[in-house]
Design a protein around this motif. Sequence first.
Motif, short mmCIF file in Angstrom:
data_model
loop_
_atom_site.label_atom_id
_atom_site.label_comp_id
_atom_site.label_asym_id
_atom_site.label_seq_id
_atom_site.Cartn_x
_atom_site.Cartn_y
_atom_site.Cartn_z
N ARG A 186 15.68 -80.33 19.31
CA ARG A 186 15.57 -79.06 20.01
C ARG A 186 15.82 -79.21 21.51
O ARG A 186 15.53 -78.31 22.28
CB ARG A 186 14.20 -78.44 19.73
N SER B 237 6.89 -71.38 19.96
CA SER B 237 6.81 -70.80 21.31
C SER B 237 7.74 -71.55 22.25
O SER B 237 7.72 -72.79 22.29
CB SER B 237 5.38 -70.87 21.85
N ARG B 238 8.48 -70.79 23.06
CA ARG B 238 9.33 -71.40 24.07
C ARG B 238 8.52 -71.93 25.24
O ARG B 238 9.07 -72.59 26.13
CB ARG B 238 10.37 -70.38 24.54
#
Length: 622
Positions: A219, A183-184
């Motif tokens: 990330r 999930s962002r």
Amino acid sequence: MTQHSPSDVDLNPETEVAIRRHLVQVALGRAPADCVLSVGRLLDTGTGIWREEREIVIKDRRVAYTGPIGSWQGTATTRVNLPDLSAIPGLGEVHKHIESSHLTPEYEAALVIPRGNTWTCEASHEFSNVNADRTLDFWLEARRQGSPLKIFPLPGSAVPPTAYEHGGGWLGYDAQRDFLDASRMVAGLDEVMDWPGVSDPENPSHERLWGMIRATLERRAVVEGHAAGLTDLPTINAFAAAGISSDHEMWTAEEAMDKLAAGLFIELRIHSLPEMVSGLLALGLKDWSRVAFATDDRSATDTLNTGATDHNVRTAIKAGLAPEIAIQCATINPARHMRLEAWVGMIAPGRYADIVLLNDVDSFSIDQVWADGAQVSLGTEYLADIPQIDWPDWARKTINVGRALVADDFRIKAPEGRGTATAALLRPFHWADDFLTTELPVTGGAVQRSSAQNVTKFAVIDRFSGQGAVSKMFWLGCGPRTPDTALACSMAHDKHNLWACGSSDDAMALAANTVADMDGGWALVSGGEVLATIRWEIAGLMSARPAAALDADMQALLTAAEGIEWMYEPSFNPRWQPGFPERLAWATLTCSPWKWCLVAPSDHAPEGLVNVATGATHPVVW
């Protein structure tokens, strides 16, 4: 309230692009808007400048356009004109444990949104330590069911807090990678607090922690920090060099300035906020863009009494900070730091239409709050629907002691043939390098408490494995002096095992069993009777009910506690106060600057007394 799709909740790129493509057409006046909100003035948090007589064009819960009133050329379904109010973005929490409000997310929203807080970076090592695998399921569910509060989870680095604890999960590289990919909404890694584990290659947590840091940096997400007691320049520099981005544990303005100079983002907490703001102003801090206000831990009771993020802003203004800067410290600054400014922190195109409307800026008086493009509060009244979530057993049934505890579980056996024994002593917020010692009497082969020496018994009960394991020792200056009395709780930062503190072993067993039987919370017992309880049926940390109902139970507990005589002895921490020892819930912390701690029994520390900086163990009596 309209239920959101999971892709919208998770900021799914495909959905996000579709939303923004449509916002382009609305901004150009080619497609209609849902609402145009006109206000007397609007704070541009990007510049700190007030823009007079502005209109805010809203479509699909987002801002499509801002500009002078009348400058947008499109059509809208509704228009709202509030010329006497000043608009600022929804306030945000850069670092908060919602678990410490003791409310589930849907009820947290009803409490904090009317106080201006529309988004939160949830530091989830509390829930994650109870059920790590369900971290995202828990924090995203309320939003999926329509809650306007945006929760950006940061899975816990402290799961477990040290290598000498065990329980509801173990998070490393693989788990953190999967959370970030799932999930962002996941903003990064929750506060890295085991500094010995990071800095010492021989520490058993070293590889686990660096794995989580690696997954986060890969990330380009944010590694949050917890640098309590790390005040010398070599250590501050080493902390920053590790890729850890922030600290919320400063005690002085001088320490904060040293950490700013090392490139750390500083997050000021309410208990020291007046002194920190005035001190930083006195030291000449000119650029406040790397400063935010953090609530960290605040109960629902405290929020009802003083406020949420709005209380932080008011406190900073009273301490001398310009209102515009104080507002930036609770909006754009945390949004930029957490790399969320595309969605929150400004009233600007593409962002969620989360707007706090003030009727007085200097006193930071909130008239109403809008979230997701609709008015959701008036004063402190919450107007939106609260999702009715049927939380499953993985959230509710988390207390697994495995059996009913008995008085003998809390008995501390004396060395053979002794009339007295030497006992190790801890006390709340004992940050010294060594534990204390004292001589205690022996009766019937067991070492006894000593009310005359201000010594009582404290125990940690493993609530995860079902083995009924109990570690126990003697503590100084806390707990009940009243005979046959005990207090127990399932919030024990940060591992959140059960704990009990009492003047008799029978009372400790009754208090602990009472908490376990109601799936978590507080229990106060005396004379064989349960005097008061608070139920936290969700993860043993939270309750799915309104803040006022939870506060009523808290007031009943405090009233019952007034009939108990409580031991007290000052400690280093200024927040350790006489009376009901609510802060015992924080007394089992194992992060820096703690050294000797009592943890649940393990193969490494069968009696539970361990030095979390070195791994050394010691008997509790000898």
